[in-house]
Design a protein around this motif. Sequence first.
Motif, PDB file in Angstrom:
ATOM      1  N   ALA A 255      -7.935  -2.865  12.552  1.00  0.00           N
ATOM      2  CA  ALA A 255      -8.779  -4.028  12.823  1.00  0.00           C
ATOM      3  C   ALA A 255      -9.772  -4.273  11.690  1.00  0.00           C
ATOM      4  CB  ALA A 255      -9.523  -3.832  14.145  1.00  0.00           C
ATOM      5  N   LEU A 256     -10.365  -3.217  11.153  1.00  0.00           N
ATOM      6  CA  LEU A 256     -11.288  -3.363  10.031  1.00  0.00           C
ATOM      7  C   LEU A 256     -10.572  -3.975   8.827  1.00  0.00           C
ATOM      8  CD1 LEU A 256     -13.159   0.061  10.249  1.00  0.00           C
ATOM      9  CD2 LEU A 256     -14.222  -2.190  10.544  1.00  0.00           C
ATOM     10  N   ALA A 257      -9.363  -3.510   8.547  1.00  0.00           N
ATOM     11  CA  ALA A 257      -8.615  -4.028   7.398  1.00  0.00           C
ATOM     12  C   ALA A 257      -8.247  -5.488   7.591  1.00  0.00           C
ATOM     13  CB  ALA A 257      -7.363  -3.188   7.184  1.00  0.00           C
ATOM     14  N   LEU A 258      -7.780  -5.832   8.796  1.00  0.00           N
ATOM     15  CA  LEU A 258      -7.384  -7.217   9.067  1.00  0.00           C
ATOM     16  C   LEU A 258      -8.567  -8.156   8.905  1.00  0.00           C
ATOM     17  CD1 LEU A 258      -5.018  -9.019  10.090  1.00  0.00           C
ATOM     18  CD2 LEU A 258      -5.929  -8.681  12.395  1.00  0.00           C
ATOM     19  N   GLU A 259      -9.704  -7.765   9.450  1.00  0.00           N
ATOM     20  CA  GLU A 259     -10.903  -8.592   9.344  1.00  0.00           C
ATOM     21  C   GLU A 259     -11.367  -8.735   7.900  1.00  0.00           C
ATOM     22  OE1 GLU A 259     -15.511  -8.604  11.018  1.00  0.00           O
ATOM     23  OE2 GLU A 259     -14.113  -7.054  11.643  1.00  0.00           O
ATOM     24  N   ALA A 260     -11.098  -7.703   7.080  1.00  0.00           N
ATOM     25  CA  ALA A 260     -11.536  -7.739   5.685  1.00  0.00           C
ATOM     26  C   ALA A 260     -10.605  -8.548   4.797  1.00  0.00           C
ATOM     27  CB  ALA A 260     -11.639  -6.310   5.146  1.00  0.00           C
TER      28      ALA A 260
END
Length: 620
Positions: A255-260
Amino acid sequence: MTKHSPTDDGGSTIEGAGIDGRIHVQTDGERRGSDRQVEYETVTTPVLVIGAGAAGARVAIALAESNLEPLVIGKRDHGDAHTTWAAGGINAALGSLDEDDDWTIHAADTLNEGHHLNDPEAVELTAKRMPDRIRELDDWGMAFDRTDDGKINQRYFGAQSYRRTCFVGDRTGEAMLETLIDRARELEIPYRDNVMITRLLSDGTRVDGAVGFDMETGEGLLFRTNHVVLAAGGFSALYHRHSSRDDENNGDGQALALEAGAQLTALEFVQFHPTGMVGERYGDEWDGRLVTEAVRGEGGRLFNAEGERFMERYSPDQMELDARDVVARAIAREVREGRGTDNGGIYLDISHRDPSYVQERLPSMVERFADLGVDITSEPMEVAPTAHYTIGGVDIDFRTGETGVDGLYAVGETVAGVHGANRLGGNSLAETVAVGKVVGDHVANAVTSRDRVPTVTDAQRALAEREFRALADLADSDGTVPPKTLLEDLGDLLWDTAGILRDAESLREGLDGVAEIRARTADIHVDGDRTSRSFEYAVDLSFSLTVAEAMLRTALERTESRGAHYRTDYPETDSDWRVTLVLSADERGLTITRRGVADPSEPVRESLEEGHELDYHHLE
């Protein structure tokens, strides 16, 4: 390190129905936090490694050996990482027992198990490098089991052509992490435990650090760096029955990667391990906990409630050591057709082996079940499939760990590529150290003198402070629904709609259910401050809802059955579907595209054509 108490009035709440799936908090229709002051600590580091399991540790070791001082952060105490739950072993074509084994056959087995959706470059990188990584761990003190002539011993694992899995009894992951941590301590690598990252500082094209909080004090933390490595695990704990701890593997890395701004791939492939604990005598605490594949690798047999060794019907050649997806579906079918136990399981029995052999090779299993009143040397274990490993994750270049977002790298179960549509047992630990060193070496070469002490700009600080205020708002949520209740509802929903067997109707029901749970977050109640488990669950919920929706959408998109993804409405494998589903996010929402899969190198193609296969008779 510095502390700040800002007075500017820019702020935001945690967004709700947006791309990141963040929880939306409002009071009386008004946004809060615009005038809230927040105190936080600023930490600068040349490289930030998020995740302290084997993958993160191996990246950090490579960085330290290049004379860099990375900072490693973990959500739990140092050494308390999910790696310790990987029990059975780690793959490397050493040929200790089977001299004909080599890296090309290891790669071929991995591709066959992955139904040829694997990234061949990632597979070959892992298989080629693993013998050296095992010897390295041996040199660093990992106490591998040995043959009579002193070689590192190896056992069979499912769907492997040869005895390739190196082991330390049935506590291999624990022993490996201890070895890596000891090496990290020798190198004096800085480590900070009990830290949770809630957002990466990113404009969608590059990452400038990360924001989170100290889980013991509740204090905000701003990590400023030009290089972030995500090594935060997978998302199998989203499911009701799973082999992870409830507060681990909840999709935060993805989720952190997708949001970034990064992309995710292969999310539809969730591996259900055939043998998780089940049964009233074990209690709720043990439901779903892994019974290591080493039990079957050492000759364990599966029986249904009628006493039939049922794998003879499904896989007469490879029996209990066929691929995990094959065995898990066979168990599910036995239960569905009424040949399971009252608890919805079957029996795993190794009592035909000599008791001293079982105690030597499976000491942790003997001890665990003995504490629960079961002597596995004389009676069977009751087991059923459990969500175990998430094959999908962040899309990376395996030569570098790069995600396509400048300054952001990923490794371990957080990423996708090595395992294709189904993971070969023993390859998860292998990937962490093989790819971890490659990524660490690349990042070390990418760090410049300017990166060693990065400056913090006003814009970066403002973005971090908005996140801190949003977290403060979340901690003040005074609705009626505990976040743990919503996580449990999500787990039940995914188990029922996106489990071992799935179809279009169930997957759409899952998507509707995720939307309904997301709507209920408007009435969330956090019991305690930012040091409470309730607050941690509230943050987890944001990540989990994002990844659950993404997984359901890709599972609905893939209209075939392949590996760990089995569609009852599309039960056949379709050659036109030998593509990878790539998921990205923008202001419009989630987008899924298709990408072709490359072919392996000539040496691996030759091994595939030779048709190596497990010779099961060794175990009989």
